[in-house]
Design a protein around this motif. Structure first.
Motif, PDB file in Angstrom:
ATOM      1  N   LYS A 116       1.114  -1.322  -0.004  1.00 59.28           N
ATOM      2  CA  LYS A 116       0.023  -0.060  -0.125  1.00 59.28           C
ATOM      3  C   LYS A 116       0.625   1.116  -0.209  1.00 59.28           C
ATOM      4  O   LYS A 116       1.659   0.945   0.695  1.00 59.28           O
ATOM      5  CB  LYS A 116      -1.187   0.148   0.949  1.00 59.28           C
ATOM      6  CG  LYS A 116      -1.815  -0.983   2.131  1.00 59.28           C
ATOM      7  CD  LYS A 116      -3.298  -1.538   0.394  1.00 59.28           C
ATOM      8  CE  LYS A 116      -3.759  -2.109   1.070  1.00 59.28           C
ATOM      9  NZ  LYS A 116      -4.827  -3.040  -0.702  1.00 59.28           N
ATOM     10  N   ASN A 140      -2.654   7.445  -3.531  1.00 57.87           N
ATOM     11  CA  ASN A 140      -2.827   6.568  -2.904  1.00 57.87           C
ATOM     12  C   ASN A 140      -3.259   5.390  -3.456  1.00 57.87           C
ATOM     13  O   ASN A 140      -3.833   5.072  -4.342  1.00 57.87           O
ATOM     14  CB  ASN A 140      -3.885   7.322  -1.635  1.00 57.87           C
ATOM     15  CG  ASN A 140      -3.216   8.321  -1.227  1.00 57.87           C
ATOM     16  OD1 ASN A 140      -2.522   8.593  -0.956  1.00 57.87           O
ATOM     17  ND2 ASN A 140      -4.259   9.095  -1.088  1.00 57.87           N
ATOM     18  N   GLY A 141      -2.617   4.544  -3.130  1.00 53.82           N
ATOM     19  CA  GLY A 141      -3.078   3.112  -3.848  1.00 53.82           C
ATOM     20  C   GLY A 141      -2.427   2.145  -3.192  1.00 53.82           C
ATOM     21  O   GLY A 141      -1.227   1.886  -2.399  1.00 53.82           O
ATOM     22  N   GLU A 142      -2.670   0.757  -4.452  1.00 56.29           N
ATOM     23  CA  GLU A 142      -1.598   0.339  -4.432  1.00 56.29           C
ATOM     24  C   GLU A 142      -0.914  -0.947  -5.715  1.00 56.29           C
ATOM     25  O   GLU A 142      -1.038  -0.974  -6.712  1.00 56.29           O
ATOM     26  CB  GLU A 142      -2.576  -1.707  -3.717  1.00 56.29           C
ATOM     27  CG  GLU A 142      -1.714  -2.805  -3.886  1.00 56.29           C
ATOM     28  CD  GLU A 142      -2.674  -3.838  -3.189  1.00 56.29           C
ATOM     29  OE1 GLU A 142      -2.558  -5.447  -3.242  1.00 56.29           O
ATOM     30  OE2 GLU A 142      -3.981  -3.753  -2.893  1.00 56.29           O
ATOM     31  N   THR A 165      -5.635   2.271  -7.704  1.00 49.40           N
ATOM     32  CA  THR A 165      -5.599   3.841  -7.082  1.00 49.40           C
ATOM     33  C   THR A 165      -6.901   3.021  -6.481  1.00 49.40           C
ATOM     34  O   THR A 165      -7.293   2.180  -6.862  1.00 49.40           O
ATOM     35  CB  THR A 165      -6.161   4.739  -7.668  1.00 49.40           C
ATOM     36  OG1 THR A 165      -7.065   4.792  -8.855  1.00 49.40           O
ATOM     37  CG2 THR A 165      -5.088   5.456  -8.528  1.00 49.40           C
ATOM     38  N   LYS A 166      -6.840   3.897  -5.444  1.00 48.18           N
ATOM     39  CA  LYS A 166      -8.454   3.776  -4.527  1.00 48.18           C
ATOM     40  C   LYS A 166      -9.832   4.452  -4.869  1.00 48.18           C
ATOM     41  O   LYS A 166      -9.378   5.600  -5.205  1.00 48.18           O
ATOM     42  CB  LYS A 166      -7.951   4.119  -3.093  1.00 48.18           C
ATOM     43  CG  LYS A 166      -7.084   3.243  -2.370  1.00 48.18           C
ATOM     44  CD  LYS A 166      -6.657   3.048  -0.982  1.00 48.18           C
ATOM     45  CE  LYS A 166      -5.576   2.936  -0.551  1.00 48.18           C
ATOM     46  NZ  LYS A 166      -5.285   2.619   1.105  1.00 48.18           N
TER      47      LYS A 166
END
Length: 166
Positions: A116, A140-142, A165-166
């Motif tokens: 993350k 922001n994300g994984e 991304t989230k």
């Protein structure tokens, strides 16, 4: 010879532009791309031709990308295995240099597949002219895919990581 990733980037840029036909020559390699006209709702198809290899047809679809699982098999003329990776953002190299995945050879990597990340998370270092530049995720994300190896020379604009991304 152009790398598969470089050809993918060219296809992506041409697909997003209003250009219908494109030819690129470098180091004795010629890549020609032409957008197919859209007939009866068919999806656009691009032809990619290189001097060293036979014509390859690539279909563009949603933001999912199909890539060869093992590029050495594709070069050897064996059947290609493909893997689909779902991502929203690519972290690209802001400069030419050598990529390092950790602060030192003994340290753990900054990120791994599945890590993350936040906008300010350092994902790697690119060394250019004896200066070590920390590269941040910017989203922001994984991390869903790592596209380069530790110690690999990277080019300006070369994708390094793919992020969902989230």
């Amino acid at each position: 010879m152009l790398k598969v990733q470089e050809i993918r980037e060219l296809i992506k840029l041409i697909d997003q532009s209003s250009i219908d036909e494109f030819t690129y020559e470098t180091n004795g390699t010629t890549v020609s791309m032409k957008k197919a006209s859209e007939n009866a709702g068919a999806k656009p198809v691009k032809r990619v031709e290189t001097v060293e290899q036979p014509v390859e047809t690539i279909k563009t679809e949603e933001p999912k990308v199909t890539v060869p699982a093992d590029e050495s098999k594709a070069v050897a003329g064996e059947p290609e295995n493909t893997a689909t990776v779902d991502y929203d953002y690519e972290i690209v190299s802001p400069m030419v240099g050598t990529l390092y995945s950790a602060a030192s050879p003994e340290a753990d990597s900054y990120v791994q597949k599945g890590s993350k990340v936040q906008k300010d998370t350092v994902v790697c270092i690119v060394e250019a002219m004896k200066l070590f530049n920390e590269i941040e995720a910017e989203v922001n994300g994984e991390i869903v895919e790592i596209l380069v190896e530790d110690g690999e020379l990277v080019e300006y604009g070369q994708p390094l990581f793919r992020v969902k991304t989230k």
